[in-house]
Motif scaffolding. Sequence first.
Motif, PDB file in Angstrom:
ATOM      1  N   GLY A  20       0.840  -1.181   0.000  1.00 16.33           N
ATOM      2  CA  GLY A  20       0.000   0.000   0.000  1.00 16.33           C
ATOM      3  C   GLY A  20       0.877   1.233   0.000  1.00 16.33           C
ATOM      4  O   GLY A  20       2.052   1.183  -0.364  1.00 16.33           O
ATOM      5  N   ARG A  21       0.334   2.344   0.459  1.00 18.78           N
ATOM      6  CA  ARG A  21       1.104   3.583   0.461  1.00 18.78           C
ATOM      7  C   ARG A  21       2.193   3.584   1.519  1.00 18.78           C
ATOM      8  O   ARG A  21       3.239   4.194   1.357  1.00 18.78           O
ATOM      9  CB  ARG A  21       0.169   4.774   0.663  1.00 18.78           C
ATOM     10  N   ARG A  22       1.922   2.909   2.656  1.00 16.60           N
ATOM     11  CA  ARG A  22       2.863   2.985   3.781  1.00 16.60           C
ATOM     12  C   ARG A  22       3.261   1.608   4.311  1.00 16.60           C
ATOM     13  O   ARG A  22       3.737   1.502   5.439  1.00 16.60           O
ATOM     14  CB  ARG A  22       2.257   3.821   4.910  1.00 16.60           C
ATOM     15  N   GLN A  28       0.204  -5.416   8.021  1.00 22.32           N
ATOM     16  CA  GLN A  28      -0.419  -4.451   8.921  1.00 22.32           C
ATOM     17  C   GLN A  28      -1.648  -5.060   9.599  1.00 22.32           C
ATOM     18  O   GLN A  28      -1.863  -4.877  10.807  1.00 22.32           O
ATOM     19  CB  GLN A  28      -0.777  -3.179   8.135  1.00 22.32           C
ATOM     20  N   HIS A 184     -10.937   5.985   7.717  1.00 26.95           N
ATOM     21  CA  HIS A 184      -9.535   5.696   8.053  1.00 26.95           C
ATOM     22  C   HIS A 184      -8.998   6.608   9.162  1.00 26.95           C
ATOM     23  O   HIS A 184      -7.829   6.997   9.131  1.00 26.95           O
ATOM     24  CB  HIS A 184      -8.631   5.848   6.821  1.00 26.95           C
ATOM     25  N   ILE A 207      -4.587   0.082   7.602  1.00 23.47           N
ATOM     26  CA  ILE A 207      -3.517   0.526   6.696  1.00 23.47           C
ATOM     27  C   ILE A 207      -3.357   2.041   6.800  1.00 23.47           C
ATOM     28  O   ILE A 207      -3.208   2.555   7.892  1.00 23.47           O
ATOM     29  CB  ILE A 207      -3.753   0.050   5.246  1.00 23.47           C
ATOM     30  N   ASP A 208      -3.406   2.742   5.684  1.00 27.12           N
ATOM     31  CA  ASP A 208      -3.061   4.164   5.629  1.00 27.12           C
ATOM     32  C   ASP A 208      -4.065   5.021   6.408  1.00 27.12           C
ATOM     33  O   ASP A 208      -5.244   5.074   6.038  1.00 27.12           O
ATOM     34  CB  ASP A 208      -3.049   4.648   4.176  1.00 27.12           C
ATOM     35  N   VAL A 219      -2.821  11.391   3.260  1.00 26.02           N
ATOM     36  CA  VAL A 219      -2.509  10.395   4.290  1.00 26.02           C
ATOM     37  C   VAL A 219      -1.861  11.105   5.470  1.00 26.02           C
ATOM     38  O   VAL A 219      -0.997  11.973   5.290  1.00 26.02           O
ATOM     39  CB  VAL A 219      -1.578   9.303   3.717  1.00 26.02           C
TER      40      VAL A 219
END
Length: 248
Positions: A20-22, A28, A184, A207-208, A219
């Motif tokens: 994912g992005r991070r 995670q 989120h 996740i993000d 984010v």
Amino acid sequence: MPRLVQISDCHLCADPEARGRRGVPLRQLEAVVAAVNHERSDLVLVTGDISNDDSAASYALARRTLDTLDAPWEWLPGNHDVLAPMAETRPLNDELTLGQWRLLLLDTHLPGQPHGELDAAALQALDRRLVAERSRPVLIAMHHPPLLVGSAWLDAIGLRRREAFWQTLAPHSHVQAILCGHIHQAFVGRHALEEGEVMVYGCPSTIDPFLPGSEHFAVDPIARPGYRVIDLEEEGLTTRVERVDISI
């Protein structure tokens, strides 16, 4: 005193190493599950966006991971989910009992759309369910938030027909609170009704994390993934958010 834990927005792919992005969403989620296992919960609820790629394999991966929870678990769909492979992997329930509490699970997703909706038929069905049992407190869970959260881009893809939803709840003072995913982020809001108010709680994703108050998608560079703990008491509920340290 029953304890519910909310997990949300896992966004898994068929490839367990997909990034994912991070970080890696599967890793995670595994870290969040490990942390939740220390909470001694009676039930874990995953409030949508299980998959990020619509694949049956992503749901199978989610089930294998969530089956390592030390408590029973249930899930409901989000805007990224596809009902057929999700339900084939594990059935979807629409009502649960925790102690004296009723937990109603609503399906707000619209295939192919980022926003959510409860149409007239869904709201009429909700009203009938609430009329049928007034003696027990009710907690509602859904993916899309039923009020504005203060981020322009998220508010544009929240729940449509919000006023109709709140009008449906207006005569039902036994509805105590609403849990939602989609945003989120940890969020606390409230909506006033004639006979009190209903609290609305958002949950961090696995996740993000999204940046609160942002006009455009962003984010949060500081917040960590997490989950929400809800203790259901005789006179109401108490809740807290826990964050999880994850190596990314």
